[in-house]
Design an enzyme around this catalytic site. Structure first.
Site, PDB file in Angstrom:
ATOM      1  CB  ALA A  28      -0.999  -0.160   1.014  1.00 31.73           C
ATOM      2  N   GLY A  60       1.402  -5.276   0.646  1.00 35.77           N
ATOM      3  CA  GLY A  60       0.344  -6.435   0.173  1.00 35.77           C
ATOM      4  C   GLY A  60       0.735  -5.687  -1.554  1.00 35.77           C
ATOM      5  CD  GLU A  67      -1.765  -8.199   1.987  1.00 32.23           C
ATOM      6  OE1 GLU A  67      -3.508  -9.022   2.650  1.00 32.23           O
ATOM      7  OE2 GLU A  67      -2.279  -7.609   1.890  1.00 32.23           O
ATOM      8  CD  GLU A  72       0.491  -6.293   5.611  1.00 36.49           C
ATOM      9  OE1 GLU A  72       0.349  -6.529   4.417  1.00 36.49           O
ATOM     10  OE2 GLU A  72       1.634  -7.219   6.166  1.00 36.49           O
TER      11      GLU A  72
END
Length: 270
Positions: A75, A120, A123, A143
């Protein structure tokens, strides 16, 4: 690179490869930010995935990066730092849609991880069916070190890949894992030998996959995804339903005919 390029906003591109353009390369193209996923990039990724999902000529998708140091660092925390609580709440569905867009691609998806794939970014790779990495790869879900949790599917996809205890250790420690250990732990599936390039290997793998029946590929992916987590009997029912969906297809007829005639199939894709 072969084929035309289609842009989706400023930060995402799609390129088509091979005869018939059956391999789609989905490019994360925000190199100055190491592909940090901003709101604009998330919206573009969602749009690109929707277009690919609706295109029956795409047999395999390869998720790549235009940055030479990172696949994706997750992110965009600089953007996140500027958001109010209300703005963050409004942003969440759009951010989630980007990860779901990759996860829901109906054709086989291959991630090509070169450099950092963190948070992310990892991910997005987890949302693919196969992860190819080269020696530069570093993966992880850090995270909790910044006060959140993996919210792009990581808490669900990683345990399914490596087991609950291993996933817990990786998420709770927030540690980064280099390529060799990542392959050993099953965090990536194909480790390219030293000197090799993840993108080239992933595109080659995608081309091999794309030589097979597009109807069969999509049905097999659907069966594996839907059957995951079910007990064996229920899973076999999912498999049987998938078999019935392809048993009377044009691809099945062509595949059997080509085998008996000792020739390469010309898949109708239906």
């Amino acid at each position: 690179m072969s084929g035309d390029e289609q842009r989706y906003g400023e930060f995402v591109a799609v390129r088509r490869h091979g005869e018939g353009g059956h391999v789609a390369e989905l490019v994360l193209d925000r190199p100055k930010a190491m592909n940090a996923v901003s709101s604009a990039m998330a919206a573009s990724l969602t749009e690109a995935c929707a277009v690919l999902a609706a295109d029956p000529t795409v047999r395999t998708t390869v998720l790549t990066s235009s940055n030479d140091r990172a696949f994706c660092v997750g992110a965009d925390l600089k953007e996140r730092n500027s958001l109010t609580d209300a703005e963050l709440v409004r942003q969440r569905p759009a951010a989630r849609a980007a990860y779901t867009g990759v996860l829901d691609l109906p054709m086989p998806a291959v991630a090509a991880v070169h450099g950092f794939a963190l948070g992310g970014g990892y991910e997005l790779a987890l949302a693919c069916d196969v992860i190819v990495a080269d020696a530069s790869a570093v993966v992880g879900l850090p995270e909790v070190s910044v006060g959140v949790l993996p919210g792009g599917g990581g808490t669900q996809l990683l345990p399914r890949r490596v087991g609950a205890a291993r996933a817990a250790e990786l998420v709770f420690t927030a540690r980064r894992v280099a390529a060799a250990e990542a392959a050993e732990l099953g965090l990536v599936d194909v480790l390219v030998p030293d000197g090799g390039d993840a993108r080239e290997e992933a595109l080659a793998l995608a081309a091999r996959i794309a030589g097979n029946s597009p109807v069969g590929l999509r049905a097999a992916k659907k069966a594996m995804r839907l059957g995951q987590g079910l007990d064996l009997r229920a899973g076999l029912e999912v498999e049987d339903a998938a078999w019935r969906s392809v048993a009377f297809s044009g691809d099945r007829a062509e595949g059997v005919a080509a085998f008996n005639e000792k020739r390469k199939p010309q898949w109708p894709g239906e």
